[in-house]
Design a protein around this motif. Structure first.
Motif: not given
Length: 428
Positions: A308-312
């Motif tokens: 869920p946090i790979k893009g941030n």
């Protein structure tokens, strides 16, 4: 036994005081004994398989070279040269302490070696000049963390072997972050020195004194240059470069400085063999645990957890750093790298972190654990040297720990801090 049971047994083993290496081996053996298939016969295979890497042969040579240079009395020459460079700054002796660690890092490659060699020099001397024992110990302990960061570094070699990256690449990638941490340490010392009115050193600096100081210090500075230039120039493999460093140390100690005796060389071989054996047992145990993690699909679970946090990138860097900071408080750096590098690494690479950048983050985070309980080998060593309580020492160490944490976050958010030099040299 499932993976949850494995982790519980492992944590209990650590809590009751079992050394990390034996906790890993004991828990792994128990896991295999209680598994459905008779996999216990695979345990020795996995242990020795983890040690079957030619790069790892470099580690005993690096340890040997550092110990030989230390026995040669080179640390005194580094202190003298550092004194000429920064001794007249506010908090001069503390500044000399940090700069000496920068220079000494290129010799030992291990934090504990720095503490033992320089702590006994600086702590009594700083106390005589009006520094508190706790602050003297904190500066020595914090600056010793530069040893495993600035090349050559045994931890960097271990990361390269575990993750399959270039030893020369990880060495070069560590230079700028290591120097930034050193500069930050010196800034903290300057601020505290002004606040507490610590003295400067009234050291006469003349061209002749600088020339003599540089000549003496250059004998130590040349050694890491031999290693790095030899590796990058294709003249040596990492292992051959480490062996060349041992030969250079013997020549300097016995033929040039004439401070190293044959008995010292034999004693150094013994110490290096013991230190290497201790590290190899950890690697063997971690290799067995790593195999269990792979069988239990831990890498896939971690990838899903972080998806869920790979893009941030900011959140990802913070989470990865917090994870390894937590590991560093109770696991040896070698264990953290072997166990969790192959698990967290692929996920971090997919999210945009470069393997060298990720490696520097791991190395710095793992080193912070050296000065934090309950593992804290450097913390306990400097506490013993200073005869100061852990908590008093910890309070003085806090600004230095925070600056390390800030630098490691910047390494994650600003790739060029670790990748600019490797890219300039064609290693990326």
């Amino acid at each position: 036994m499932d993976i949850i049971g494995f982790i519980i047994v492992f944590m209990v083993s650590l809590v009751i005081g079992l050394p990390v290496a034996f906790a890993m081996l004991t828990t792994s053996a128990l896991y295999f004994l209680l598994s459905d298939a008779p996999l216990i016969v695979m345990l020795p295979n996995r242990m020795f398989g983890g040690l079957d890497s030619f790069i790892l042969v470099a580690i005993p040579f690096f340890l040997m070279a550092g110990e030989l240079m230390n026995k040669s009395g080179i640390s005194d020459r580094l202190v003298t040269f550092s004194n000429l460079i920064v001794g007249r700054m506010r908090g001069g002796l503390a500044q000399v302490n940090v700069l000496s660690s920068v220079l000494f890092a290129g010799i030992t490659g291990i934090a504990l070696g720095d503490v033992v060699a320089l702590g006994k020099i600086f702590v009594p001397a700083m106390e005589k000049q009006g520094y508190s024992r706790a602050f003297a110990g904190a500066v020595t302990g914090a600056s010793s963390l530069l040893g495993p960061i600035i090349p050559p570094s045994t931890i960097a070699v271990l990361y390269a072997a575990t993750m399959g990256v270039s030893v020369g690449g990880i060495f070069i990638a560590a230079i700028i972050p290591g120097l930034i941490i050193a500069g930050s340490d010196m800034l903290i010392v300057y601020i505290i020195a002004r606040k507490r009115k610590f003295p400067t050193l009234d050291t006469p600096v003349t061209p002749k004194a600088l020339a003599i100081g540089f000549r003496d210090a250059s004998m130590a500075i040349i050694m890491p240059l031999i290693i790095i230039v030899g590796i990058l120039g294709g003249m040596f493999t990492p292992t051959e470069a480490a062996a060349a460093a041992v030969l250079y140390s013997i020549v300097v100690g016995m033929l040039i400085l004439r401070t190293l005796k044959s008995g010292d060389v034999l004693a150094t071989f013994k110490v290096s063999a013991i230190d290497t054996a201790r590290l190899l047992v950890i690697i063997a145990g971690a290799s067995a645990v790593g195999w269990i993690f792979a069988m239990e699909n831990v890498p896939e679970f971690v990838d899903e957890l972080f998806s869920p946090i790979k893009g941030n990138m900011l959140v990802l860097v913070l989470c990865v750093n917090l994870f390894f900071l937590f590991l560093g408080t109770w696991l040896d750096p070698a264990t953290s790298i072997i166990l969790f590098g192959p698990i967290i690494g692929p996920m971090a690479f997919d999210a945009g972190l470069h393997p060298l950048q990720f490696g520097i983050m791991m190395i710095i985070n793992s080193n912070i654990g050296y000065v934090t309980p309950p593992v804290g080998n450097v913390l306990f060593a400097i506490s013993n040297i200073c005869r100061v309580g852990i908590w008093e020492l910890g309070r003085e160490l806090l600004p230095f720990i925070l600056i390390n944490m800030i630098v490691v976050i910047l390494v994650g958010l600003l790739p060029e801090l670790s990748l600019w030099l490797p890219r300039l040299l064609g290693l990326v």
